[in-house]
Motif scaffolding. Structure first.
Motif, PDB file in Angstrom:
ATOM      1  N   MET A 139       0.863  -1.181   0.000  1.00  0.00           N
ATOM      2  CA  MET A 139       0.000   0.000   0.000  1.00  0.00           C
ATOM      3  C   MET A 139       0.900   1.231   0.000  1.00  0.00           C
ATOM      4  N   ARG A 140       0.532   2.255  -0.785  1.00  0.00           N
ATOM      5  CA  ARG A 140       1.373   3.454  -0.831  1.00  0.00           C
ATOM      6  C   ARG A 140       0.875   4.517   0.136  1.00  0.00           C
ATOM      7  N   LEU A 141       1.796   5.320   0.674  1.00  0.00           N
ATOM      8  CA  LEU A 141       1.430   6.386   1.613  1.00  0.00           C
ATOM      9  C   LEU A 141       1.754   7.760   1.022  1.00  0.00           C
ATOM     10  N   PHE A 142       0.848   8.694   1.274  1.00  0.00           N
ATOM     11  CA  PHE A 142       1.031  10.100   0.888  1.00  0.00           C
ATOM     12  C   PHE A 142       1.011  10.889   2.194  1.00  0.00           C
ATOM     13  N   GLY A 143       2.069  11.668   2.458  1.00  0.00           N
ATOM     14  CA  GLY A 143       2.176  12.354   3.740  1.00  0.00           C
ATOM     15  C   GLY A 143       3.235  11.682   4.581  1.00  0.00           C
ATOM     16  N   PRO A 144       3.134  11.625   5.896  1.00  0.00           N
ATOM     17  CA  PRO A 144       2.078  12.226   6.741  1.00  0.00           C
ATOM     18  C   PRO A 144       2.284  13.732   6.891  1.00  0.00           C
ATOM     19  N   ASN A 145       1.460  14.343   7.792  1.00  0.00           N
ATOM     20  CA  ASN A 145       1.574  15.766   8.088  1.00  0.00           C
ATOM     21  C   ASN A 145       1.381  16.566   6.808  1.00  0.00           C
ATOM     22  N   CYS A 146       0.285  16.264   6.098  1.00  0.00           N
ATOM     23  CA  CYS A 146       0.117  16.878   4.767  1.00  0.00           C
ATOM     24  C   CYS A 146      -1.303  17.346   4.532  1.00  0.00           C
ATOM     25  N   GLN A 147      -1.467  18.077   3.441  1.00  0.00           N
ATOM     26  CA  GLN A 147      -2.782  18.587   3.032  1.00  0.00           C
ATOM     27  C   GLN A 147      -3.589  17.555   2.258  1.00  0.00           C
ATOM     28  N   GLY A 148      -3.035  17.073   1.137  1.00  0.00           N
ATOM     29  CA  GLY A 148      -3.764  16.146   0.286  1.00  0.00           C
ATOM     30  C   GLY A 148      -3.564  16.458  -1.171  1.00  0.00           C
ATOM     31  N   VAL A 149      -4.514  16.041  -2.001  1.00  0.00           N
ATOM     32  CA  VAL A 149      -4.379  16.230  -3.449  1.00  0.00           C
ATOM     33  C   VAL A 149      -5.672  16.756  -4.050  1.00  0.00           C
ATOM     34  N   MET A 150      -5.561  17.252  -5.283  1.00  0.00           N
ATOM     35  CA  MET A 150      -6.743  17.632  -6.068  1.00  0.00           C
ATOM     36  C   MET A 150      -6.504  17.219  -7.507  1.00  0.00           C
ATOM     37  N   ASN A 151      -7.614  16.995  -8.204  1.00  0.00           N
ATOM     38  CA  ASN A 151      -7.562  16.759  -9.645  1.00  0.00           C
ATOM     39  C   ASN A 151      -8.834  17.336 -10.234  1.00  0.00           C
ATOM     40  N   SER A 152      -8.667  18.384 -11.048  1.00  0.00           N
ATOM     41  CA  SER A 152      -9.847  19.087 -11.558  1.00  0.00           C
ATOM     42  C   SER A 152     -10.423  18.424 -12.803  1.00  0.00           C
ATOM     43  N   ASP A 153      -9.811  17.350 -13.286  1.00  0.00           N
ATOM     44  CA  ASP A 153     -10.348  16.654 -14.461  1.00  0.00           C
ATOM     45  C   ASP A 153     -11.848  16.411 -14.240  1.00  0.00           C
ATOM     46  N   PRO A 154     -12.710  16.924 -15.111  1.00  0.00           N
ATOM     47  CA  PRO A 154     -14.162  16.812 -14.878  1.00  0.00           C
ATOM     48  C   PRO A 154     -14.631  15.359 -14.776  1.00  0.00           C
ATOM     49  N   ARG A 155     -13.805  14.425 -15.249  1.00  0.00           N
ATOM     50  CA  ARG A 155     -14.197  13.022 -15.083  1.00  0.00           C
ATOM     51  C   ARG A 155     -13.946  12.544 -13.652  1.00  0.00           C
ATOM     52  N   VAL A 156     -13.247  13.340 -12.851  1.00  0.00           N
ATOM     53  CA  VAL A 156     -12.913  12.917 -11.485  1.00  0.00           C
ATOM     54  C   VAL A 156     -13.421  13.912 -10.428  1.00  0.00           C
ATOM     55  N   ASN A 157     -13.149  15.221 -10.664  1.00  0.00           N
ATOM     56  CA  ASN A 157     -13.535  16.247  -9.695  1.00  0.00           C
ATOM     57  C   ASN A 157     -13.097  15.905  -8.275  1.00  0.00           C
ATOM     58  N   LEU A 158     -11.818  15.690  -8.125  1.00  0.00           N
ATOM     59  CA  LEU A 158     -11.290  15.240  -6.843  1.00  0.00           C
ATOM     60  C   LEU A 158     -10.740  16.419  -6.035  1.00  0.00           C
ATOM     61  N   TYR A 159     -11.384  16.715  -4.888  1.00  0.00           N
ATOM     62  CA  TYR A 159     -10.848  17.737  -3.976  1.00  0.00           C
ATOM     63  C   TYR A 159     -10.581  17.037  -2.662  1.00  0.00           C
ATOM     64  N   SER A 160      -9.489  16.285  -2.625  1.00  0.00           N
ATOM     65  CA  SER A 160      -9.158  15.454  -1.473  1.00  0.00           C
ATOM     66  C   SER A 160      -8.170  16.200  -0.586  1.00  0.00           C
ATOM     67  N   ASN A 161      -8.614  17.314  -0.039  1.00  0.00           N
ATOM     68  CA  ASN A 161      -7.730  18.280   0.592  1.00  0.00           C
ATOM     69  C   ASN A 161      -8.597  19.116   1.524  1.00  0.00           C
ATOM     70  N   PHE A 162      -8.014  19.636   2.604  1.00  0.00           N
ATOM     71  CA  PHE A 162      -8.851  20.351   3.569  1.00  0.00           C
ATOM     72  C   PHE A 162      -8.797  21.870   3.461  1.00  0.00           C
ATOM     73  N   THR A 163      -8.145  22.399   2.408  1.00  0.00           N
ATOM     74  CA  THR A 163      -8.038  23.862   2.303  1.00  0.00           C
ATOM     75  C   THR A 163      -9.311  24.470   1.728  1.00  0.00           C
ATOM     76  N   PHE A 164      -9.299  25.805   1.635  1.00  0.00           N
ATOM     77  CA  PHE A 164     -10.433  26.537   1.079  1.00  0.00           C
ATOM     78  C   PHE A 164     -10.178  26.977  -0.365  1.00  0.00           C
ATOM     79  N   ALA A 165      -8.966  26.806  -0.858  1.00  0.00           N
ATOM     80  CA  ALA A 165      -8.622  27.346  -2.175  1.00  0.00           C
ATOM     81  C   ALA A 165      -9.567  26.804  -3.247  1.00  0.00           C
ATOM     82  N   LYS A 166      -9.887  27.670  -4.191  1.00  0.00           N
ATOM     83  CA  LYS A 166     -10.825  27.309  -5.249  1.00  0.00           C
ATOM     84  C   LYS A 166     -10.143  26.397  -6.267  1.00  0.00           C
ATOM     85  N   MET A 167     -10.896  25.446  -6.804  1.00  0.00           N
ATOM     86  CA  MET A 167     -10.342  24.579  -7.852  1.00  0.00           C
ATOM     87  C   MET A 167     -11.080  24.851  -9.162  1.00  0.00           C
TER      88      MET A 167
END
Lengths: 703, 703
Positions: free
Chosen positions: A125-153
Motif C-alpha cells: 500500500m502506498r502512503l502520501f504524507g504524513p503531516n500533509c494537506q492532500g491532493v486535487m484533480n480538476s479533471d471533470p471526469r474525477v472532480n477530486l478535492y481530497s484536501n482540507f483547504t479553502f482554495a478554489k479549484m
C-alpha cells in the motif's frame, strides 16, 4: 493503470477520522469532496457512527463496501499504524495520512514514521504524507478535492506539487484569485513514501498538464530527482522555487572549489542539469506558470508589441532589451500593410504606437501584422481602456487573432476592472481566449524572458562528451595504495600520477630533498625555472612564501632555495619541486567537489583575482556533456579574456575543455575522491602548451 | 500662498470647452469635480450656452463670476491661444490645457506651444500641460478631481507626478484597486510651463504627503531638477521610474570615460545626487510607495519576523539576506518572554515560527517582543488564515501592536479574501491600521530593502570635499592659449601642464624629437624607463605599438626607439616621451565627461581588464563630496584589490581620492573641458608614490 492513478483518480474514497464538527479536517475533506462533485462514492469512517453531511458513517474501514482505492487517515499519530493495517487489509491502494506528529516533531515522531513506512513496504500500500494537506484533480471526469483547504479549484493546465504547505497555499490561492485553471495539486508534507519526483513523473504523463510548478525545501534523493524529473522537463516546463538553504553545519572546507561552492550551488547545478527553471520570486513563478498554461513556447526571442499608450510600452521594451531579448523592427510587408490600414499618427516602429483613440479594428490589423511577421516569435498587446473607446472590440480583435495564431501572445491591460463592467468583461474575455492578461507592463517582459529561458534549456542539444582515452585501472591502483594525510590529501607526487593516468597534462617537474638534488634537477629541466616547497602541512604554498617564480640561473636558484628554507624552518618534511617557467597567456582554475547524494560538481574559472576577489566561476554537475563544457567557458564574466582581447591572444579552448572533461570523468569513476583543485592551469594559445602547474586532491575521509 | 495653490487648491474652476456629451473630456472633468464634491464653484463655459450636469453654461470665460483661480481649456489647438488671452483677462491664475496638437505632433505644434508659453510669460498666468490629464487633490478641504480619468481617488499620503499619461494611469489604478490613499496627483503632459520639479517641490511642502512617486521620460532641465528635488528627497522619499532612454544619435565618443558611460548613466548619477530612489519595476515602486505612505522609515537594517507558516517566512529570510539585510536572533529578553508565553512547539529563532494553530494572542505576544527588541528595526508579520483560527483576533493583535510602536511593521497575508468575508475583513482591518498587507512573501522583503536604501541615502552625511590648493588661473591661461587638434584634443604637454596646475601628480617625464635628445633625457631621468610615442593622430598608443616598458639601459632604449620609429613610419609629427618605470601596485583609471545640461560626470575604476573587459567602473555627478569619493572607491566590485588581498599590499586610498577630487574641481571650474581621461594612474602604497602616467583631455568643440 499507473500506480498513482489510485491517488489522483480513485474509484472511491474513505475518510477515516471523519467528523461532524465543522472546521475540522475530518469534516472539511468530506465537504470539499462533495462540494466539487467527486465522481465516486465518499465514505466517512468513525467508530462513533452516525451521519456526516448526509452520508452514513461506517464504524471501521473494514466495513466500507465497494471499490475504494484511496483513504484519508486523520487520527491521532499513535493510532495511525493500526489504522493503516486495517486499510491494507481492506485493500486500499493509497492512504493520505493527514495526521501530524511524525518526523516534524523530532526523534519520537521519526520513529513512528519509520513504523508506518514499514507497513507500506510490507503491504504494498502506498502512503502520501504524513503531516500533509492532500491532493486535487480538476479533471471533470474525477472532480477530486481530497484536501482540507479553502482554495478554489478551477479546471486548467497548471499542476502543482509542493513540499511546504504554506507556500503551496500561496500558489494555490494566487491561481484561484486570478481565475487560472489548475489541473492537479499535491502537497505531501513529510513525503515518507510517495515522493515529489514520482508525482512530477505522473504529471509528466498527463496531456492536460501544460506546466508543472514545484516547491521544494530539500532534496530527499537527488539521484531520484534527476532520473525522474529530467525526462519530464525535456518535454514540458517545470518551474521550481527552492527555499530553505539551511546552513550545513561547520563543514571544514579546505579546497578552493569547495570554498567557492555556496550552499545553493548544489540546487542550482541539479536543477540546471534537469532542465528545471529555478525562481527566487514566487510572484514571478506564478505569472510565468500562467503563461505556459495556455500559450505556446516562443520559437525564438523576437518580440513585437502594439499599444495605445506609449509610456508603458517603453517599459516593456526596456525590460526586454535588458534581459537580452530582441525587439526587431517590423518587416517591410508589415509596415506596408499597416501604413495603409492605420491612422497616419500611428508610429510603425516596434512597439506599434497607435494613439489612445485606436479602435478594435486597428488592434486587429496590428496584431495580424505582428503575428504574421517572421521576425516576431512572441507578441505583446498593451492597452489602456480610454472611456471613449469600445474596449470590447479590442477584446474581440485579440480573441480572433489568438484563434488564428500559433505564436505566443500576451496582454497587458492597464485598467481598473472594478470601475466599469465593460472593462471587467474585456479582461475576462481576453483571459478566456487563453491570452493571459497582466496588469504591470514589466510583467509581460519578465514572463517572456522566462519562456525564452525554457526554450533555450529545452533546445540545448546535449552533445555527448568526447570519448576519452584514460588509464582508469592505473588511477584506481594509485588511489588504492596512496598515502593520504590526516585530512585525506594525497602527496603531490601521487596526485600528479593520478592526473597523468587520466591524461590531464601536467607540467614536467622534478623533486629533490636537498641542494645537490636541486642542482641536478635544474640542469635537467633547464632555466628559467619555478621553485616550490612541498610539505604535508603546506596547503597554501604562495601565502606561506613557498613559491619562487622566474628563476633565471643557478645563482638565483641558490638564493631562492636558501630564502625559502629559512622561511619554512618550522615546517616538517619539506621537499623541493622544480618546474620549468611557463609562458602562459592566462591562469585558469579547474576543480571538482563531491556533493553528498548529488555527485561531483565541477568548477571552471579564471585564476588570480578572478577567483580570489571576483568569484567569477561556473559550476556544473557531472557527468559533463560537450555542451556543458562549452557553457562553462561561456559562463564566466571575463570570457573575453579566453578569446583574446585588445591585441592579447586568446587561449586553446579545446585544451581547456578537454581538461574539464577529464576531471569530470576522473570524479565520476573514482567515488573515493572528495575534492580536486587544478590551480593554476596555465592556459596557452599554443597547441600542447596548456599545462596544470599545481594540483591538490583529497580523498573521502571514510575511505 | 504658494503659486501652485491656485492649481491644487483653487477657490473656483471654469471648464472652457465644457460639453454635454457623455464620455468627452469636457464632460468627464465636470462630472469628476461634482462626483468628488469639489469645495468651490464649477462653471462650464461653451459659446453654445445651455446646461451641463445641472450647471448653467457661460458663453465666455469673461462672463464667469466669482473667485475663479483655475481653468481647464479643452478647445481645438488653434483656438487655445485666444482662449488663454481671455483667461488672463479674467484673472485666472493657472490654466490646465488639456487640448492636444502641440509639441507632440511636430514642428507646427511646437510653434503653437511656443506661442502659448509667451502668453503665460507676458501675463504671469501659469500653464499646466498642454496635452495632459490634469490634477487631483484628495484633501477633504478641497476634494479636487480636475482630471478626466476614471481612477478612484481615496485620501491618503502618496503624491504622484507623471510625465507619461499611460504610466500615470497604471500607478493611479494600482492605488485605486488596492485601496491605497493618495494625496495629490498631477500628469502634466508636455509640461510647457509648470514643471515636474516645481510640482515635487510643492508636494515637499505638504505635510500630508509622506512619499512622492515620479515618472519621468526625460529631464527638461537637469539643473532645475537637482536644485528643487534634492532638498525634498532629503526629507521624504521620492521614488522614480525613469523610462525611455532614447538613443542619443551618433555622438562620436573617443574617450574611455565617454565610451563607458551608457545613456542611462546620466539619469543614475543625477537621481543618486538628488537622493531619489530609482526603480525599473513599476510594481515594486508601487508597493514600496504603499509602505512609505503609512509606515516610518526603519532606523536600521535588522528585521524580525513572526509567522504561522514556516515555508513562506523562509522565502522572506532568503530574500532579505540576499539583499544585504540582517535577520538577527532574538534578544535574551525576547526569548525569555516568549518561552513563557508561547506553546512549546513554537520556534523562538528569527523568524518566530508559531505553528498554524497560533492564536491572535500569541501573535500579539510575538509582535510585542519583536517590536520591543533592540535588534529589530522592522518587523514582518506573516500569516495564513487556517479555517480553525480566529483570524480577526490576529488582525486585532496587529492593530494594537501597530498603535504602540514606532517601528516599521509590514504584513504578509497568504489568503484569498474572496473565499470568506472574515478573511477580507482581517486584511482590511490590518491595512486600515496603516500596516500594508502584501500577498507574496518576497514583496515584504523587497519593500524593506528599498526602505533601507532610502534610509542610507537620506542619512549619508555629505562630508564636504576637502579644500584644494589649485592654480585655477594658471590652468585657465593654458587652456586659453592651447592648441587643440581638430577633435578638440590638446597636445600631451599642454594636458600635463593643466593637470599640474590642479595639483594632479604626474609622473616626471621628458620629451625629445630625436635620438640625441632621447639619450640626454634618459641620462636625466635614470633607468629603467618607459618610452612612448606621441602624435596628434595617435590616440591609443598601446594598440599602435607606441609604448615600450621596462627599458633597462641605453642599448635597449636604442633598440626600442628604432623598432617604434619603424612601426610608426606613416604617422606624422611623432615625438618621443620618456618616463621613469614605476613600481605600481595597481593600475587605476580616473576620468570625467561633461553631460549636456547636467554637468561633469566623474568616473573611477581599476585599469586593465577591470575596465576593458569587466566594465567595473563607478560614476558620480560633480561636484563631489568627500562622501562621494569614498563611495566611488567602495563601489567597484574589485574593491578588495584597493585594500590589499592575499599578501599583496593595498594602495594609498587618500591619494586616489585626492586625484578624483581634483579632477572634479578641474571639470567644474573649466566648462570648456569636455572629456578627461587619466589612464593609467599608477597607484602605489607608498606616500607620494601614486602618479598619473598618461592623460588625454578634449575641449568642447564649439570653444
Amino acid at each position: 493503470m499507473a500506480q498513482l492513478d489510485a491517488l489522483f483518480r480513485p474509484r472511491g474514497i474513505a475518510v477515516v477520522g471523519a467528523s461532524a464538527r465543522p472546521l475540522t479536517i475530518g469534516n472539511r475533506i468530506i465537504r470539499n469532496l462533495l462540494r466539487y462533485g467527486f465522481s465516486g462514492p465518499v465514505h466517512p469512517v468513525n467508530p462513533r457512527g452516525g451521519e456526516i453531511a448526509g452520508l452514513p458513517v461506517f464504524r471501521s474501514i473494514l466495513d466500507v463496501p465497494g471499490d475504494i482505492d484511496l483513504a484519508h487517515v486523520i487520527v491521532r499519530a499513535d493510532l495511525v499504524a493500526s489504522t493503516l493495517e486495517d486499510c491494507a487489509a481492506r485493500g486500499i491502494k493509497v492512504v493520505i495520512v493527514n495526521s501530524s506528529g511524525f518526523k516534524e516533531i523530532g526523534p519520537r515522531g521519526a520513529e513512528m514514521e519509520q513504523r508506518i513506512v514499514e507497513i507500506a513496504r510490507r503491504t504494498g500500500m502506498r502512503l502520501f504524507g504524513p503531516n500533509c494537506q492532500g491532493v486535487m484533480n480538476s479533471d471533470p471526469r474525477v472532480n477530486l478535492y481530497s484536501n482540507f483547504t479553502f482554495a478554489k479549484m478551477t479546471p486548467g493546465h497548471v499542476s502543482v506539487v509542493a513540499q511546504g504547505g504554506g507556500v503551496a497555499e500561496v500558489i494555490n490561492n494566487y491561481f484561484g484569485m486570478n481565475g487560472i485553471g489548475q489541473r492537479m495539486y499535491a502537497s505531501n508534507g513529510n513525503a515518507c513514501d510517495i515522493s515529489i519526483p514520482e508525482i512530477i513523473e505522473y504529471y509528466g504523463e498527463d496531456d492536460e498538464t501544460h506546466v508543472i510548478v514545484l516547491h521544494l525545501e530539500s532534496f530527499a534523493d537527488p539521484g531520484e530527482f534527476l532520473a525522474r524529473v529530467a525526462p519530464v522537463a525535456a518535454r514540458k516546463p517545470v518551474l521550481a522555487l527552492k527555499s530553505g538553504t539551511t546552513p550545513e553545519g561547520a563543514r571544514a572546507v579546505s579546497s578552493h572549489t569547495g570554498g567557492l561552492m555556496e550552499q545553493d550551488t548544489t540546487t542550482d547545478v541539479l536543477l540546471d542539469k534537469c532542465g528545471v527553471l529555478r525562481f527566487s520570486s514566487l510572484s514571478e513563478l506564478c505569472q510565468v506558470a500562467r503563461a505556459f498554461a495556455t500559450q505556446p513556447v516562443p520559437a525564438g526571442n523576437g518580440v513585437g508589441m502594439v499599444t495605445n499608450a506609449g509610456s508603458p510600452a517603453i517599459i516593456v521594451t526596456d525590460e526586454l532589451v535588458k534581459a537580452g531579448m530582441k525587439v526587431p523592427p517590423l518587416s517591410r510587408e508589415s509596415r506596408d500593410f499597416l501604413q495603409e490600414k492605420l491612422q497616419s499618427m500611428a508610429s510603425l516602429a516596434n512597439p506599434i504606437d497607435m494613439m489612445a483613440t485606436a479602435s478594435g479594428q486597428e488592434f486587429g490589423w496590428s496584431l495580424e501584422a505582428l503575428l504574421g511577421d517572421p521576425c516576431m516569435d512572441a507578441v505583446v498587446v498593451c492597452f489602456m481602456t480610454p472611456f471613449f473607446v469600445d474596449t470590447l472590440a479590442i477584446a474581440r480583435a485579440i480573441e480572433e487573432q489568438a484563434r488564428n495564431s500559433n505564436k505566443t501572445l500576451l496582454a497587458v491591460a492597464m485598467t481598473n476592472p472594478d470601475e466599469k463592467p465593460e472593462w471587467r468583461e474585456t479582461i475576462d474575455r481576453v483571459n478566456a481566449a487563453g491570452v493571459p492578461v497582466f496588469y504591470f507592463p514589466e510583467s509581460a517582459a519578465q514572463v517572456l524572458f522566462h519562456m525564452d529561458r525554457f526554450r533555450r534549456l529545452r533546445d540545448r542539444r546535449n552533445e555527448p562528451a568526447p570519448r576519452l582515452d584514460v588509464d582508469a585501472q592505473g588511477a584506481r591502483g594509485i588511489i588504492a595504495s596512496s598515502h593520504p594525510g590526516p585530512d585525506g590529501f594525497l602527496p603531490p607526487a601521487e596526485v600528479a600520477d593520478i592526473l597523468r593516468s587520466y591524461g590531464i597534462p601536467m607540467v614536467s617537474e622534478s623533486r629533490a630533498s636537498d641542494w645537490n638534488g636541486l642542482q641536478r634537477a635544474a640542469l635537467e629541466i633547464g632555466f628559467p625555472v619555478v621553485l616550490k616547497a612541498e610539505a604535508a602541512d603546506l596547503l597554501h604554498k604562495t601565502d606561506a612564501g613557498g613559491v619562487a617564480l622566474g628563476i633565471a640561473d643557478m645563482d638565483q636558484l641558490k638564493e631562492a632555495h636558501q630564502d625559502m628554507a629559512r622561511r619554512l624552518r618550522g615546517v616538517e618534511g619539506v621537499r623541493w619541486l622544480l618546474q620549468p617557467s611557463l609562458e602562459a597567456t592566462l591562469e585558469i582554475i579547474v576543480g571538482a567537489s563531491r556533493s553528498p547524494g548529488v555527485g561531483p560538481i565541477v568548477m571552471f574559472g579564471l585564476g588570480g583575482i578572478h577567483v580570489e576577489v571576483l568569484k567569477d566561476v561556473v559550476f556544473k554537475l557531472a557527468p559533463l556533456s560537450a555542451t556543458d563544457t562549452r557553457e562553462m567557458l561561456d559562463g564566466v564574466k571575463a570570457r573575453a579574456l579566453l578569446h583574446g582581447v585588445r591585441g592579447k591572444p586568446g587561449v586553446d579552448l579545446a585544451a581547456l575543455r578537454d581538461i574539464i572533461h577529464r576531471v569530470s570523468l576522473l570524479m565520476e569513476e573514482n567515488p573515493s575522491i572528495q575534492e580536486l583543485d587544478l590551480n593554476p592551469v596555465m592556459a596557452s594559445n599554443k597547441p600542447g602548451g596548456t599545462k596544470v602547474v599545481d594540483a591538490r586532491l583529497r580523498l573521502v575521509r571514510e575511505k
